[in-house]
Design a protein around this motif. Sequence first.
Motif, PDB file in Angstrom:
ATOM      1  N   GLN A  63       0.861  -1.224   0.097  1.00 54.34           N
ATOM      2  CA  GLN A  63       0.038   0.074  -0.141  1.00 54.34           C
ATOM      3  C   GLN A  63       0.825   1.176   0.028  1.00 54.34           C
ATOM      4  OE1 GLN A  63      -2.829  -1.542  -1.143  1.00 54.34           O
ATOM      5  NE2 GLN A  63      -3.674   0.274   0.025  1.00 54.34           N
ATOM      6  N   HIS A  84       7.323   4.918   7.652  1.00 51.05           N
ATOM      7  CA  HIS A  84       6.187   4.757   8.564  1.00 51.05           C
ATOM      8  C   HIS A  84       6.756   3.752   9.656  1.00 51.05           C
ATOM      9  CE1 HIS A  84       2.170   4.643  10.276  1.00 51.05           C
ATOM     10  NE2 HIS A  84       1.720   5.165   9.365  1.00 51.05           N
ATOM     11  N   VAL A  96       5.445   8.950  11.686  1.00 49.75           N
ATOM     12  CA  VAL A  96       5.528   8.771  10.113  1.00 49.75           C
ATOM     13  C   VAL A  96       6.080  10.306   9.636  1.00 49.75           C
ATOM     14  CG1 VAL A  96       3.199   9.918   9.835  1.00 49.75           C
ATOM     15  CG2 VAL A  96       4.196   8.645   8.123  1.00 49.75           C
ATOM     16  N   GLU A 113       0.658  16.519   1.418  1.00 52.73           N
ATOM     17  CA  GLU A 113      -0.684  16.500   1.907  1.00 52.73           C
ATOM     18  C   GLU A 113      -1.419  15.377   1.641  1.00 52.73           C
ATOM     19  OE1 GLU A 113      -2.545  20.452   2.024  1.00 52.73           O
ATOM     20  OE2 GLU A 113      -4.085  19.677   3.382  1.00 52.73           O
ATOM     21  N   MET A 116      -0.468  12.157   2.958  1.00 48.01           N
ATOM     22  CA  MET A 116      -0.515  11.842   4.513  1.00 48.01           C
ATOM     23  C   MET A 116      -2.094  11.451   4.669  1.00 48.01           C
ATOM     24  SD  MET A 116       1.680  11.749   6.768  1.00 48.01           S
ATOM     25  CE  MET A 116       0.366  11.653   8.119  1.00 48.01           C
ATOM     26  N   ASP A 117      -2.844  12.172   3.464  1.00 51.65           N
ATOM     27  CA  ASP A 117      -4.354  11.614   3.751  1.00 51.65           C
ATOM     28  C   ASP A 117      -4.426  10.367   3.126  1.00 51.65           C
ATOM     29  OD1 ASP A 117      -5.012  14.165   4.507  1.00 51.65           O
ATOM     30  OD2 ASP A 117      -5.718  14.737   2.396  1.00 51.65           O
ATOM     31  N   LEU A 119      -2.212   7.924   3.357  1.00 51.52           N
ATOM     32  CA  LEU A 119      -1.750   6.898   4.718  1.00 51.52           C
ATOM     33  C   LEU A 119      -2.721   6.718   5.558  1.00 51.52           C
ATOM     34  CD1 LEU A 119       2.034   8.276   4.964  1.00 51.52           C
ATOM     35  CD2 LEU A 119       1.210   6.023   4.240  1.00 51.52           C
ATOM     36  N   LYS A 120      -3.408   7.829   5.885  1.00 54.67           N
ATOM     37  CA  LYS A 120      -4.398   7.802   6.967  1.00 54.67           C
ATOM     38  C   LYS A 120      -5.503   6.727   6.637  1.00 54.67           C
ATOM     39  CE  LYS A 120      -3.228  10.766  10.440  1.00 54.67           C
ATOM     40  NZ  LYS A 120      -3.334  10.484  11.759  1.00 54.67           N
ATOM     41  N   THR A 121      -5.975   6.692   5.481  1.00 53.19           N
ATOM     42  CA  THR A 121      -7.083   5.820   5.254  1.00 53.19           C
ATOM     43  C   THR A 121      -6.658   4.596   4.152  1.00 53.19           C
ATOM     44  OG1 THR A 121      -7.257   7.347   3.064  1.00 53.19           O
ATOM     45  CG2 THR A 121      -8.575   7.958   5.091  1.00 53.19           C
ATOM     46  N   GLN A 122      -5.658   4.595   3.481  1.00 52.21           N
ATOM     47  CA  GLN A 122      -5.288   3.555   2.807  1.00 52.21           C
ATOM     48  C   GLN A 122      -4.308   2.324   3.105  1.00 52.21           C
ATOM     49  OE1 GLN A 122      -7.213   3.244  -0.321  1.00 52.21           O
ATOM     50  NE2 GLN A 122      -8.181   4.866   0.738  1.00 52.21           N
ATOM     51  N   ALA A 123      -3.499   2.911   4.202  1.00 55.43           N
ATOM     52  CA  ALA A 123      -2.604   1.834   4.687  1.00 55.43           C
ATOM     53  C   ALA A 123      -3.184   1.129   6.057  1.00 55.43           C
ATOM     54  CB  ALA A 123      -1.231   2.752   5.020  1.00 55.43           C
ATOM     55  N   PRO A 124      -2.604  -0.084   5.984  1.00 58.85           N
ATOM     56  CA  PRO A 124      -3.554  -0.931   7.104  1.00 58.85           C
ATOM     57  C   PRO A 124      -2.646  -0.878   8.354  1.00 58.85           C
ATOM     58  CG  PRO A 124      -2.284  -2.556   5.494  1.00 58.85           C
ATOM     59  CD  PRO A 124      -2.011  -0.844   4.829  1.00 58.85           C
ATOM     60  N   PHE A 125      -2.809   0.043   9.104  1.00 60.49           N
ATOM     61  CA  PHE A 125      -2.422   0.387  10.256  1.00 60.49           C
ATOM     62  C   PHE A 125      -3.480   0.284  11.460  1.00 60.49           C
ATOM     63  CE2 PHE A 125       1.150   1.919   7.755  1.00 60.49           C
ATOM     64  CZ  PHE A 125       2.228   1.562   8.394  1.00 60.49           C
ATOM     65  N   ASP A 144     -10.850  12.157   8.506  1.00 56.76           N
ATOM     66  CA  ASP A 144      -9.709  11.536   7.565  1.00 56.76           C
ATOM     67  C   ASP A 144     -10.187  11.045   6.404  1.00 56.76           C
ATOM     68  OD1 ASP A 144      -7.273  12.164   9.273  1.00 56.76           O
ATOM     69  OD2 ASP A 144      -7.843  10.371  10.265  1.00 56.76           O
TER      70      ASP A 144
END
Lengths: 155, 155, 83, 83
Positions: A63, A84, A96, A113, A116-117, A119-125, A144
């Motif tokens: 991702q 990350h 991050v 930006e 970051m947006d 990462l907040k919604t598409q990366a599985p953390f 987010d």
Amino acid sequence: MTVCLQEPPFDVGLEISRMTAERKDVGAVASFIGIAREDNPDEGAEPVIAMTLEHYPGMTENQLLEIELEARKRWQLIDCLIIHRYGRFIPGDPIVLVVTLSSHRKAAFEACEFLMDYLKTQAPFWKREETETGERWVAARQTDNDAASRWATKT
Amino acid sequence: MTVCLQEPPFDVGLEISRMTAERKDVGAVASFIGIAREDNPDEGAEPVIAMTLEHYPGMTENQLLEIELEARKRWQLIDCLIIHRYGRFIPGDPIVLVVTLSSHRKAAFEACEFLMDYLKTQAPFWKREETETGERWVAARQTDNDAASRWATKT
Amino acid sequence: MKILYFAWVRQKIGYAEEINTPPLNVKTAEQLIDWLIGLSEGHAEAFANRSTIRIAIDQQFAEPNDSIVKAVEVAFFPPVTGG
Amino acid sequence: MKILYFAWVRQKIGYAEEINTPPLNVKTAEQLIDWLIGLSEGHAEAFANRSTIRIAIDQQFAEPNDSIVKAVEVAFFPPVTGG
């Protein structure tokens, strides 16, 4: 163009120096550092003692690479970096780092930006916070999702 | 909250470390570095050997303070820093650093971009570029005025 | 009154600063330019295209119609290009 | 088929990973959830509120109706909260 998923801390000054060294075409370096905070105003004022960031090994790396590729498709970037971290953090620990290099500041800012947006919604953390009264999983923030969906119209 | 007008270089890693040290309330650090470039695509491809940044002593410091104050009025910033250099630079030299600290990334990003847009149009600096064929004053960019005027509607 | 010039305005005029006392009927920045133009060829050349000239009165950005009657320091320069 | 669980989905089920062969009539992620719910109380609890469950098929985000017929790895987890 680098993405790193790692436990150890990063050195923002060093990373930016590496990326800009010997270059004469970079006019703009935008960067963002996300840091673990003590308070979570969304869930009341109970102080956070520590947080643990769990992730999905394999998918996370994919991702991060996809998000980075998408940014490079949308903006003229000279270079970009995503680091990350995962593991346990106390308030004040950087989690991050995103750095974008471009000729002009608009592309650098927007791409940073966007990254970051996404990462907040598409990366599985997933974040679990520890407080004096126990532990809790942090809920996803609607803000987010809204922030990430801004970019959808620009595809 | 600091503004610096100076000739010597700055150390972005050091500045960010200083600003975030011992803090537990910072969730977001946005930063921007403006760097002298070799090429100026607006004026053709003739390489820039060096550039000199002239400023208006006294007024420059006042404007930096006013711009910073305006950002703090508009966004909830935990801290912010503007370092603007003057003098002679060669391509690759960092010229300006803006760092914004906030709880959440939206305020940090927006304030950082606002500060850069305002620095470009509200701070009395003038760039003179040296090329093989001589020297020239850099013309103001309409895109910089457009970028700055975005923020006017939000007052 | 202290009058300051920057960037190519300074280069065309030939110096960065002058102390001058314009006549009493010079009340605005625009009128000050009208009067400065008569001082030298350099001044005339510097102010030839007025739309490209920016003005600061006592270190604040100002408009051509703004009063300079109480001003201590007036500066003329091209649009800024910092950052 | 490898089935992975993360965050509170993992905690409710009690483990992070299982190897399982669902019946042939289980063709979509949604149908896989229907079938998993029967495996244990923990599974039933984890999937009690399906609108809060996100799905990845072979490490790509997926929708409930997406086919799992050729999937090697299916993961279930809450909405992501990284960054």
